[in-house]
Design an enzyme around this catalytic site. Structure first.
Site, short mmCIF file in Angstrom:
data_model
loop_
_atom_site.label_atom_id
_atom_site.label_comp_id
_atom_site.label_asym_id
_atom_site.label_seq_id
_atom_site.Cartn_x
_atom_site.Cartn_y
_atom_site.Cartn_z
CG ASP A 341 -1.89 -1.09 1.33
OD1 ASP A 341 -1.56 -2.19 0.83
OD2 ASP A 341 -2.98 -0.89 1.88
CD GLU A 481 -5.19 -9.47 -1.52
OE1 GLU A 481 -6.27 -8.97 -1.15
OE2 GLU A 481 -4.09 -9.21 -0.99
CE LYS A 593 -9.71 -7.82 -1.51
NZ LYS A 593 -8.66 -8.28 -0.59
CD GLN A 594 -6.78 -5.79 -4.64
OE1 GLN A 594 -7.22 -6.64 -3.87
NE2 GLN A 594 -5.92 -4.88 -4.29
#
Lengths: 694, 694
Positions: A341, A481, A593-594
């Site tokens: 992050d 993920e 998810k992303q």
């Protein structure tokens, strides 16, 4: 609407914990959550210090919530002031980001009918990073019938300021008292973490200039307190000031002496008003460099400032032993662990606006190299493999399992084993820092070693498949993920290749610019010609699941063969697709998810043409869970949406990121600020809407 | 040597936690560990209340350590009294078991040279089970040079009594403050468990009759305190008394009202001396029934009294919602969970000496039946299968895994799944209680239902193997926990058969003596003729691995084929064989953790002839780890050793059990008293040396 302020005008117990997160004060040395001074059952007060950790049973260690310095309890004629007792006549709480000050104004009627005005102002000084201050004012209102209520001689006011050691990270206690004492006007408390043995000294003063109020100090190992007691006649106001100074054994010098001397000096030479104005000046200096103006959209203007505020309070300006945690210093979520992050989402802000902080965050990664090397070795590889979660050293801090909150069953956590891509993310951050700042000294002394060590890791991690004439990276988890144990994740392989190429480039640069250093590293890291040749070979033949003709990446081998998911069937859902389908089932579908392929395209933006960007956006954007997948994605997607001219989509995504905590969009603000989101929101504004490229 | 007293005359910080366990006060409603009033880092103060639990992340719930009522801190001229500061001139701590009182006498010289005599007496009242008391006396010694030390006008004494909420079970906090207040001389604290929401009110007074001492009460949500301050001239003594009263929402009535009213009444009408004499009277009443005299062996005499003392303080006289935990109320080990330790090891004491308590402990098991039925059903069986570990209901409380303290890896815990034998152990306890006491009403109303429900379980758990013409119980763990997943464990199968036969006997008895109740149970538990016939069939054909000719049991199928272990090779070891060989490897050997076949022979003693006893002793005794296996075994073995005339062995084993905590033989006394050992020591004395049979 004040564009520098975040405000609320109702007290809602159900939102207590989430709003504690929103109203966090801090300065990068420490943050204190927006817990009310008077305390409520189920509140989660927390003051977390940069890199002050203690052990936990699973997942290594966590930031250790220190004894709470915020507590001030008010009793009026023996009645306890609390917003859930009596009647709240007026309520307003404001975070003034320009000044770094939180204030609260309450008009309250006690159960027996006494009316008070209470004003509380609080800040964690950006100018004096060991100092926290609260100014507490109480006014007895003029009211009819006051005489009958026994207010003729005034009402009894009892204000109790305390350091509270009965504190944990949720239920887990980390400190115990070593000693406690008094030094003139100061009470001090010396605590120690129960396992890591960090020493902390907090000193406290609580003073009033109001004559007629008596001050009494109560020594205690558990709750050292200072009480101010006196009477207020109708219309009169009393004001008290609580100052706290904190030092730990991780700072230079003796923490007890530092705290007591600095505190005594503050009381002697400056005092609250002076501290406040220095704090405001420091914030003003910060904003002169960091502020972003958005015209014509007040909510967006507030929210971007809020993101920039958060990025500042989560990062130390001078400590390179730690980095910015997933929740900064604002809550217990992710236990203060460092993820990528920082590098992917937050670092671009610091590189561009606060390069000295960016440098420290990268030095943190440099210090992790011994652990990262041990991790690679443990897994049978060479070089340095960064842990997915890290704390004070490079040892993997991802818990091997978590306990299901309802069933109590143990669920294995694979991220620490499978998310190898973080190693390349860190290399990319090193590269971007260097390219943006031109800090050659950093690259020579630290960055090159990171790049070479990670390239060595990738070259050994990649499996040679002569039958395909390629190198493959199998059994991983990409940024998405929801798909575990996949082979040749596009993000991972592309980034690994990029990492090796960058290492080769920097090797050449270093040879030209610092031949001594080159020789030293060649020896230390065994950078033989064969090894460099092997790097080259791996880079050239790395399998990249990319269709040259269409420009479309396949997220990993076989992704296109997965079933499409009919999202229409899930309309009105309030959970992620993984939550609805289960960890196993969701892997059968093309639902992610992303950002994964799209993240690659965003972070290595200049390597791809517009056509490639468009085709991948068209494919992956619709199959991403923008609402209940990762909070990281929406704001990051904004950058690409802007580039593709999708302004409405870009705006919607931007606001999803910008309001994630301010409006608790994901219901988990209580656990702390989404710091990566703050970084992504900044990127969305500057790289996205403003279109900055370097 | 006083045979009623346990004493120590040195203060040893390394033994702090173990000695806290040894010097526990209690009355069955609550126990308080022997933590020193002045407090030390790394101390583990604990006050645990019978059946007051709060949730934990793994393993369901644990006894929740309440805010600490023991704290009294002494400051002399501002110097903190602690035994690791200044000089200890004399030190003696004594547990007087006859009176249920712990006293401490210390002569101490402060760092600046002031000499004090300090005497502290403390008890948890056996007569008034909500009450704890401390009497604290300080004498300023006459000493040369006192004048120079500023002692002419006397020395400043500051005694601070507190309720400390900064408390956990080790690091885990369970309570938060709901309210705090004052009522005349009393401070009260209202707390609530964080998850199970039990309400607790503790009231505190701290008084002195010494003129010249001022008393000040400090209200606080965190550490409500009363300070006594004054001066002592050389030779003078001041004495203060701290009383605490505790009630919870699990008691009848309003806990706040109960605590405050009882406390006010105590102060008005009785006071410390009266409370003390009532406590001594109650202990005297207890000892009149319970005392055991051993002549000619002082250590054994003290130790057996210590066991009988522990059995009393761990069990409520009137609460049937809970039972005696593995560590009673004396420490955090095993988290207050109930094992078959109670039925096999402790219950014989209560059955014979305190049958009303025995009845409550069995009623506890009766109340668990719904959970035990659910467990059987969940596993695909009929009837009731008791959990291996239980708390307030019959749901399994054994953690599914534990975390390795060093590696951090998760280790599966199989006991909850495999140790099915506990179900028969409970039935046996029901039977023994009935046979000894003749309590037909209990058997009719409760016991029969337990026996029938467990017989039903066993009949469904046993697999029919027509090819062998038998029933088998496979995939279990016997009492010897070093061999997992075994088939036809002798203890388990024999006890299961016994359980079924007992159920059949009681069914006949019930038909004769309570035909209505029989009809009701037949209907409720579906006790059809076919079912009873099936029970009969299972009992007759249950596989028992026993050699008729030699009388030798085989511990389980294939045990005799395991390799013998050459114990000589491990001489001087300081760890168990499992610890040395590992969980997997130890299973390959004929080496066992604790009595298994021998336990069967001891608990069903009258079913076996002397020859059978002897041959099994000769086989199994030498292959049992008596030093580092289970603490349960040595004292239990004593019974059989006595019967076989092995007096020296019997004595050695007896002392291993009797001193397990007093001399911390296994290094884990810090976690709490080995209560099963206390019960086994009683059995060893009475059934073993004294040879009692009923």
């Amino acid at each position: 609407m004040n564009l520098w302020q975040i405000s609320e005008d109702t007290f809602n117990r159900k939102k207590l914990r989430a709003q504690e997160t929103v109203y966090t004060n801090g300065n990068g040395y420490f943050c204190s959550r927006g817990t009310f001074e008077e305390g409520y059952p189920r509140a989660t007060p927390a003051t977390l210090l940069y890199d002050v950790f203690d052990d936990i049973p699973v997942g290594k260690e966590e930031l250790a919530n220190v004894p709470d310095w915020l507590v001030i309890k008010l009793f009026v004629n023996g009645e306890r002031f609390r917003l859930d007792l009596g009647k709240v006549l007026e309520y307003r709480r404001t975070l003034d980001m320009q000044k770094g000050v939180i204030s609260r104004h309450v008009r309250w009627e006690s159960p027996s009918g006494i009316r008070l005005s209470i004003s509380i102002e609080r800040f964690v000084s950006l100018a004096d990073e060991h100092v926290g201050c609260i100014r507490y004012s109480v006014t007895a209102e003029e009211q009819p019938g006051a005489a009958e209520k026994g207010a003729t001689g005034g009402i009894d006011i009892d204000l109790r300021a305390t350091l509270n050691t009965a504190m944990g990270n949720y239920d887990l206690m980390h400190w115990e008292t070593i000693d406690q004492g008094q030094e003139d006007e100061l009470l001090w408390l010396h605590s120690q973490t129960r396992h890591s043995l960090v020493q902390l000294v907090q000193s406290m003063s609580f003073t009033t200039r109001d004559q007629g109020f008596t001050r009494e100090a109560f020594n205690s190992d558990i709750a050292p307190s200072i009480h101010l007691r006196g009477k207020l006649v109708p219309g009169a106001t009393m004001t008290a000031e609580k100052l706290v100074v904190m030092y730990t054994s991780r700072d230079a010098g003796d923490p007890g002496q530092n705290a007591i001397e600095q505190h005594a000096k503050l009381l002697r030479e400056s005092g609250y008003d002076d501290l406040l104005s220095r704090n405001i000046q420091a914030w003003s200096d910060y904003w002169r460099i960091s502020d972003i103006l958005i015209e014509g959209d007040d909510k967006a203007q507030q929210a971007i400032r809020y993101s920039v505020y958060q990025l500042r309070i989560s990062a130390s300006t001078h400590d390179d032993r730690y980095s910015v945690a997933a929740k900064g210093l604002t809550g217990f979520g992710y236990r203060g662990h460092i993820f990528q992050d920082t590098e992917i989402f937050m670092l671009p802000y610091f590189i561009n606006v606060y390069p000295s902080i960016a440098r420290n965050l990268l030095l943190y990664r440099y210090h992790l190299l011994p652990g990262a090397r041990a991790k690679a070795k443990h897994n049978g590889y060479e070089g340095a493999q960064y842990p997915w979660e890290s704390t004070l050293d490079g040892n993997e801090a991802t818990p091997p399992s978590i306990i299901h909150p309802e069933s109590g069953e143990l669920i294995p956590v694979l991220h620490g084993k499978l998310e190898v891509h973080i190693t390349a993310s860190i290399s990319l951050a090193v590269w971007k820092y260097w390219k943006t700042t031109g800090d050659d000294q950093f690259m020579r002394d630290y960055g090159a070693e990171i790049l070479f060590s990670t390239a060595t890791f990738w070259a050994s991690r990649a499996e040679s498949h002569p039958e395909h004439n390629d190198y493959e990276i199998n059994d991983v988890m990409g940024p998405d993920e929801w798909h575990e144990h996949v082979n040749n994740n596009a993000y991972t392989n592309y980034m690994a290749r990029w990492n090796i190429q960058a290492a080769l480039d920097v090797f050449n640069w270093l040879q030209t610019n610092a031949s001594d250093k080159t020789r030293a590293l060649v020896q230390q890291l065994d950078l033989s010609d064969q090894r460099l040749q092997h790097w080259q070979d791996v880079a050239v033949h790395m399998r990249i699941p990319w269709d040259k003709k269409t420009g479309l990446f396949e997220q990993f081998d076989g992704f296109f063969k997965l079933a499409p998911l009919n999202q229409e069937e899930f309309k009105g859902r309030t959970k992620s697709y993984q939550g609805l389908l289960g960890v196993e089932e969701v892997q059968r579908y093309q639902i992610i998810k992303q950002a994964d392929v799209l993240m690659l395209i965003i972070v290595l933006d200049q390597q791809f043409d517009l056509k490639t960007k468009r085709v991948n956006w068209d494919y992956y954007y619709p199959i991403t869970d923008h609402d209940y997948g990762s909070s990281l994605t929406p704001a990051l997607h904004t950058i690409l949406a802007c580039e593709l001219g999708l302004v409405d989509v870009a705006y919607t995504l931007f606001m999803k990121g910008a309001l994630v905590d301010l409006e608790d969009l994901r219901g988990n603000a209580a656990e702390g600020i989404h710091d990566a989101c703050c970084g992504a929101v900044w990127q969305a504004a500057i790289l996205g809407f403003a279109g900055l490229r370097l």
